[in-house]
Design a protein around this motif. Structure first.
Motif, PDB file in Angstrom:
ATOM      1  N   THR A  99       1.018  -5.796  -7.717  1.00 33.58           N
ATOM      2  CA  THR A  99       0.934  -4.358  -7.481  1.00 33.58           C
ATOM      3  C   THR A  99       0.510  -3.622  -8.743  1.00 33.58           C
ATOM      4  O   THR A  99      -0.365  -2.756  -8.713  1.00 33.58           O
ATOM      5  CB  THR A  99       2.294  -3.802  -7.019  1.00 33.58           C
ATOM      6  N   ILE A 100       1.151  -3.966  -9.859  1.00 30.40           N
ATOM      7  CA  ILE A 100       0.806  -3.311 -11.121  1.00 30.40           C
ATOM      8  C   ILE A 100      -0.673  -3.474 -11.410  1.00 30.40           C
ATOM      9  O   ILE A 100      -1.384  -2.511 -11.721  1.00 30.40           O
ATOM     10  CB  ILE A 100       1.619  -3.908 -12.282  1.00 30.40           C
ATOM     11  N   ILE A 112      -0.555   2.559 -11.492  1.00 26.81           N
ATOM     12  CA  ILE A 112       0.762   1.932 -11.444  1.00 26.81           C
ATOM     13  C   ILE A 112       1.865   2.885 -10.966  1.00 26.81           C
ATOM     14  O   ILE A 112       2.048   3.949 -11.541  1.00 26.81           O
ATOM     15  CB  ILE A 112       1.158   1.424 -12.841  1.00 26.81           C
ATOM     16  N   PRO A 113       2.590   2.469  -9.933  1.00 22.89           N
ATOM     17  CA  PRO A 113       3.685   3.313  -9.455  1.00 22.89           C
ATOM     18  C   PRO A 113       4.849   3.320 -10.445  1.00 22.89           C
ATOM     19  O   PRO A 113       4.898   2.497 -11.344  1.00 22.89           O
ATOM     20  CB  PRO A 113       4.091   2.660  -8.129  1.00 22.89           C
ATOM     21  N   ALA A 155       8.177   7.839 -14.677  1.00 24.85           N
ATOM     22  CA  ALA A 155       8.329   8.772 -13.565  1.00 24.85           C
ATOM     23  C   ALA A 155       7.089   9.638 -13.608  1.00 24.85           C
ATOM     24  O   ALA A 155       6.668  10.072 -14.671  1.00 24.85           O
ATOM     25  CB  ALA A 155       9.560   9.644 -13.764  1.00 24.85           C
ATOM     26  N   LYS A 156       6.488   9.862 -12.480  1.00 22.41           N
ATOM     27  CA  LYS A 156       5.200  10.550 -12.486  1.00 22.41           C
ATOM     28  C   LYS A 156       5.278  11.975 -13.041  1.00 22.41           C
ATOM     29  O   LYS A 156       4.313  12.475 -13.625  1.00 22.41           O
ATOM     30  CB  LYS A 156       4.605  10.580 -11.077  1.00 22.41           C
ATOM     31  N   GLU A 157       6.402  12.628 -12.829  1.00 25.04           N
ATOM     32  CA  GLU A 157       6.496  13.991 -13.350  1.00 25.04           C
ATOM     33  C   GLU A 157       6.383  14.025 -14.867  1.00 25.04           C
ATOM     34  O   GLU A 157       6.032  15.050 -15.455  1.00 25.04           O
ATOM     35  CB  GLU A 157       7.841  14.643 -12.977  1.00 25.04           C
ATOM     36  N   VAL A 182       0.804  -1.229   0.000  1.00 24.63           N
ATOM     37  CA  VAL A 182       0.000   0.000   0.000  1.00 24.63           C
ATOM     38  C   VAL A 182       0.833   1.273   0.000  1.00 24.63           C
ATOM     39  O   VAL A 182       0.280   2.365  -0.164  1.00 24.63           O
ATOM     40  CB  VAL A 182      -0.999   0.048   1.183  1.00 24.63           C
ATOM     41  N   THR A 183       2.137   1.146   0.163  1.00 23.47           N
ATOM     42  CA  THR A 183       2.962   2.356   0.196  1.00 23.47           C
ATOM     43  C   THR A 183       2.787   3.256  -1.033  1.00 23.47           C
ATOM     44  O   THR A 183       2.682   4.468  -0.897  1.00 23.47           O
ATOM     45  CB  THR A 183       4.449   1.997   0.358  1.00 23.47           C
ATOM     46  N   PRO A 184       2.726   2.696  -2.250  1.00 14.52           N
ATOM     47  CA  PRO A 184       2.584   3.569  -3.426  1.00 14.52           C
ATOM     48  C   PRO A 184       1.336   4.446  -3.393  1.00 14.52           C
ATOM     49  O   PRO A 184       1.261   5.433  -4.135  1.00 14.52           O
ATOM     50  CB  PRO A 184       2.498   2.588  -4.603  1.00 14.52           C
ATOM     51  N   LEU A 185       0.363   4.091  -2.544  1.00 12.87           N
ATOM     52  CA  LEU A 185      -0.854   4.889  -2.505  1.00 12.87           C
ATOM     53  C   LEU A 185      -0.667   6.198  -1.727  1.00 12.87           C
ATOM     54  O   LEU A 185      -1.495   7.100  -1.803  1.00 12.87           O
ATOM     55  CB  LEU A 185      -1.995   4.078  -1.855  1.00 12.87           C
TER      56      LEU A 185
END
Lengths: 437, 84, 223
Positions: free
Chosen positions: A414-415, A392-393, A345-347, A205-208
Motif C-alpha cells: 500500500t505504501i 501514503i495514507p 496525520a493528513k491535517e 483502495v479504501t485510502p483513495l
C-alpha cells in the motif's frame, strides 16, 4: 412409541425427502405455506391497476435510475461542497483574524525561542489546522444528513451497480463510502465481505476515498488558488478519489486471480427526515475527534517540525528529498517536509505550512503566502492536492490495514503503490497541464 | 418460492434492491422480507449490516460517520457460500 | 358466566398494542413471562356481562423455536389453552401477516382474525373480500381500524361468540405435497401413541418434527 424411535423415523424421513427434492423438509413446508397464502391472497385481494407507491419508492425511481443515479450522486456531492465552502469561508476568516490577533500578542509575552514556538509553532501551526473547524463541521453536517436520510445507502448501491457493470463484483462501495469520513472504520467494515480477494482489493483502495483529514489541506489551497471555484475544486478531489478507487480496484482484481464473487440483494432503508439530535451527535463526535487529534498528534508533529526548523535541520532533510517532486511542480523543501509529516496525520500538512510560513505574514490568509513564497501557480496547487489525495495514507490507516490483512506485505505494498500513484498522477497533471495552459 | 429467491441471487446481474426483487418474483415486499429472514436462519443467506462492526480501539472510532447510526446503510443479503 | 381468556397475537407493527389498549383501557398489568425476560401484559374488560381477560403475546412473525418470543407465544397457547386467540393482522401486508395466522390454525387454536389497518389498505386502493377470506381460513375475520377504535365491539362480539361455542373455528389443513404428506402420515402413526399426542395434535407434531423444531424434539426426547 418410544422417543428414540420417533427421532429415528424423523431422520429417515428427512433423508428420504432430501434425496427426492434436494432440500430440507423445513424449506418444502415453508414453501407450501407461502404458496397457500399466495394463492389465498390472490383470491381475496384486489390491488388497483396502478399500485400507489410510497414516497420512498417514488424518490428511488429517480435516485436508483439506471441513467440518472450516478449523475445525481455527483451532483449532490458537488452541492455538498458548494454549501460547505460558501458558508464556512467567512467563519474561517474570522478565526484567522482571531489567530492573527493572538500572534501579535506574543512578542509582549515571550521572546526568543519561546516566542517563536508560540507564534510560529503553536499558533501558526496548530492554529492553522484549527481554523478549518468550520469546514470540517459543515462537511460532516452535510454527510451525516445524507446518511441519516438514507441517501448514502442509495449512493453506495448505484456505485456498486456501476462496478458490477465494469466487471468488479462484490459490494465494495457499501464500505468504501464510509471512507469519506475516515479510512479506518471503512477498512474495518470490510470484514463483512466474505470473499477474501474482494475484501483485500477493497481494503487496498479504501485510502483513495478522500477522508475528512485531507479536507483542511484542500480547503487551504483551494481558498488561496481557486477562490471562486473552491467547491468545484474540492469536489473534483473527491471525484478523482472515487475514479482512482474504481480504476485501481479493477487493476488489482485483474492481477489477482478472479474468484467467484458476490451477488447481493440490498434492503434499502426508507427515506426519513434526519433528526437534529442525530445529526448533531454525529458532528459532535467527529468534531471532538478532530479537536483531540489537533491537540495530540498534530500538536506534537508541529512542535517537532518547529524544532527541526529552528535548528535548521528541517530544510536539509527537505532539500535532500525535494527533487523527486520537481516533476510534479512542487520540488521544494517546504511541501516535501509537509508531505513527510502528512504521513502521521493528513491535517499535519496544514500545520506544517502554518508553522513554516507563520513568520512571513502573520497567520491570517496564509494560503496566498504559500503562493508568494513558493511561487506556485494554481496548477501546482492542484497537482499537490492530488498528491495529498493519493499518496501514503496516515499511520492509523496503515496500522489498520496491517491488522485487517494480517500481513506486512500488503501494508508495504500500500505504501509503495499509493506513493507511486500519487507521484505519477501529480506529475502527469503538472506536465500535461503546463503544456496546455 | 424460496428456491426461486436463491436462483434470483445466483442469476443476478449486479446488486438488486428489495423492491426490484419483489417485482421480479411477484411477491409482496414484506412477505419477501419474511422469506429472506427464513433463508438467513437456515444459513443459506447471509445478512450483513454494513458498518456495524465493533471498532473497539480503533483510532477512527469517533470519526466514524456510521457507527451508531442504526443501519442507515440498510441491510445486505448475500448467498452464504459466497466466494468459497 | 365464566371468565373468557383471550390471547392477543400478531406481527410487530400490526397494531396489536393499540388493539390491546382499546380492549383493556387502563386496566392493564405488566409483568414477565415465567422464567424469561420477556414482558407480559395482561388486562381486563367486560362485554355484555362477560368478564374478559386479555393476555398480550409477544409480537412475532411465526411460531418456530428459533426465538424466545415465538416459543413463549406458542407455549402459552398450547399449555394454557386460552378460549380464543386473536391474531391482529395488518391488512396492508396480508401475505406476511397471514403466515402467522395459518400457523395458529394448524395448531388447532380457536382463532379470530382482527383485520386491522383497513384504512391503510383502503388508502392504497386495496379491496379485500373479507367473507371469502373468512371462508377460506375457516375462521372469523373482523375488519378494524384500531387507531380510531373502530371494530372493537365487533371483535368482542365475535370473540364471545367463539368462546361460547356459538361460532366454530374450522381450522385448515395445508397439503404439503405428496412426498411430504407421505412422511407426515408415517410419523403421525408413531406419534399417536406418544403421551405428547394428548396435548398437541399428532399431525402438527409430525410437521414440527420434519421442520426439526428444537423445542418439540426436546419435548419428545424428555418423554
Amino acid at each position: 412409541m418410544d422417543s428414540a424411535e420417533i427421532i429415528n423415523a424423523k431422520d429417515k424421513s428427512l433423508e428420504h425427502l432430501r434425496t427426492i427434492h434436494g432440500d430440507d423438509a423445513e424449506t418444502l413446508i415453508a414453501d407450501a405455506r407461502y404458496g397457500f397464502i399466495s394463492g389465498l391472497v390472490k383470491d381475496i385481494l384486489k390491488k388497483p391497476a396502478t399500485e400507489r407507491v410510497t414516497a420512498t419508492d417514488r424518490i428511488d425511481q429517480l435516485m436508483l435510475n439506471r441513467w440518472l443515479g450516478i449523475p445525481l450522486f455527483l451532483l449532490i456531492l458537488y452541492g455538498v461542497f458548494q454549501f460547505t465552502f460558501v458558508v464556512s469561508t467567512p467563519l474561517i476568516d474570522l478565526i484567522n483574524s482571531g489567530l492573527g490577533w493572538l500572534a501579535e500578542r506574543v512578542p509582549g509575552i515571550a521572546s526568543g525561542w519561546l516566542g517563536s514556538l508560540l507564534a510560529d509553532g503553536i499558533i501558526g501551526g496548530v492554529g492553522a489546522v484549527l481554523s478549518f473547524i468550520p469546514v470540517i463541521f459543515l462537511l460532516y453536517v452535510a454527510l451525516s444528513i445524507l446518511e441519516d436520510t438514507g441517501y448514502l445507502a442509495r449512493a453506495a448501491f448505484v456505485m456498486d451497480r456501476l462496478m458490477h457493470r465494469i466487471g468488479l463484483h462484490g459490494r465494495s462501495f457499501v464500505t468504501l463510502i464510509l471512507g469519506f469520513g475516515c479510512s479506518v472504520p471503512a477498512i474495518m467494515s470490510s470484514r463483512t465481505i466474505e470473499n477474501p480477494k474482494d475484501r483485500l482489493v477493497t481494503i487496498l483502495v479504501t485510502p483513495l476515498m478522500s477522508c475528512g483529514a485531507r479536507l483542511p489541506v484542500y480547503a487551504l489551497l483551494a481558498a488561496a488558488f481557486f477562490t471562486a471555484f473552491q467547491g468545484l475544486v474540492v469536489f473534483s478531489m473527491y471525484a478523482i478519489g472515487i475514479i482512482m478507487a474504481i480504476l485501481l480496484a479493477w487493476l488489482f482484481r485483474s492481477r489477482l486471480v478472479p474468484g467467484e464473487s458476490g451477488h447481493f440483494v440490498m434492503e434499502l432503508p426508507p427515506y426519513r427526515l434526519p433528526t437534529i439530535t442525530g445529526v448533531l451527535a454525529h458532528v459532535w463526535e467527529r468534531g471532538w475527534a478532530f479537536l483531540s487529534r489537533a491537540g495530540t498528534i498534530i500538536f506534537c508533529a508541529v512542535i517537532v517540525i518547529w524544532l527541526l526548523d529552528y535548528f535548521n535541520v528541517l530544510e536539509n532533510i527537505g532539500r535532500a528529498i525535494a527533487p523527486i517532486f520537481s516533476t510534479a511542480g512542487f520540488g521544494q523543501w517546504q511541501p516535501t517536509v509537509a508531505l513527510i509529516f502528512g504521513v502521521l496525520a493528513k491535517e499535519t500538512v496544514v500545520g506544517a505550512f502554518g508553522t513554516l510560513f507563520a513568520g512571513a505574514e502573520g497567520v491570517g490568509g496564509f494560503g496566498s503566502v504559500i503562493g508568494a513564497e513558493l511561487g506556485w501557480t494554481p496548477l501546482v496547487a492542484f497537482a499537490f492536492m492530488v498528491m495529498i489525495l493519493l499518496y501514503i495514507p496516515c499511520v492509523a490507516t496503515l496500522s489498520t490495514i496491517k491488522r485487517e490483512t494480517g500481513s506486512w506485505k500488503w501494508t508495504f505494498f500500500t505504501i509503495v503503490y499509493t506513493l507511486a500513484l500519487g507521484w505519477i498522477v501529480a506529475t502527469l497533471i503538472y506536465q500535461v497541464g503546463s503544456l496546455l495552459l | 418460492m424460496l428456491s426461486e429467491i436463491l436462483k434470483a441471487f445466483k442469476q443476478a446481474e449486479g446488486p438488486i434492491d428489495l423492491n426490484e426483487l419483489s417485482q421480479q418474483l411477484g411477491t409482496e415486499r414484506s412477505a419477501l422480507e419474511g422469506m429472506l429472514a427464513l433463508l438467513v436462519r437456515q444459513g443459506k443467506l447471509k445478512e450483513v449490516i454494513p458498518g456495524s462492526e465493533e471498532c473497539a480501539h480503533c483510532g477512527g472510532r469517533s470519526s466514524c460517520l456510521h457507527l451508531r447510526s442504526g443501519g442507515a446503510m440498510g441491510k445486505v443479503y448475500e448467498l452464504a457460500d459466497n466466494g468459497r | 358466566m365464566k371468565e373468557i381468556t383471550i390471547a392477543l397475537a400478531g406481527n410487530p407493527n400490526s397494531g396489536k398494542t393499540t388493539v390491546f389498549n382499546n380492549l383493556t383501557g387502563s386496566r392493564q398489568h405488566v409483568g414477565n413471562w415465567p422464567g424469561v425476560t420477556v414482558e407480559k401484559k395482561e388486562g381486563r374488560c367486560t362485554f355484555k356481562g362477560h368478564r374478559i381477560r386479555v393476555v398480550d403475546l409477544p409480537g412475532v412473525y411465526s411460531l418456530t423455536a428459533y426465538s424466545l418470543d415465538e416459543v413463549v407465544a406458542r407455549d402459552y397457547v398450547v399449555d394454557e389453552r386460552p378460549d380464543v386467540v386473536v391474531d391482529v393482522v395488518d391488512a396492508s401486508n396480508l401475505e406476511r401477516n397471514l403466515y402467522l395466522a395459518i400457523q395458529f390454525l394448524e395448531m388447532g387454536a380457536n382463532l379470530v382474525i382482527a383485520l386491522n389497518m383497513m384504512d391503510v389498505a383502503q388508502a392504497r386502493g386495496y379491496q379485500i373480500n373479507v367473507e371469502e377470506l373468512s371462508h377460506l381460513l375457516g375462521s372469523p375475520v373482523v375488519p378494524m381500524v384500531a387507531a380510531r377504535n373502530q371494530g372493537t365491539n365487533a371483535l368482542l362480539e365475535t370473540v364471545v361468540s367463539v368462546a361460547t361455542g356459538e361460532t366454530r373455528v374450522q381450522g385448515i389443513n395445508i397439503q404439503y405435497g405428496h412426498d411430504v404428506e407421505a412422511e407426515i402420515a408415517k410419523l403421525e402413526q408413531l406419534i399417536s401413541t406418544n403421551s405428547l399426542a394428548q396435548q398437541y395434535s399428532p399431525r402438527w407434531l409430525a410437521v414440527k418434527l420434519l421442520e426439526e423444531d428444537k423445542e418439540i424434539i426436546e419435548k419428545i426426547k424428555r418423554v
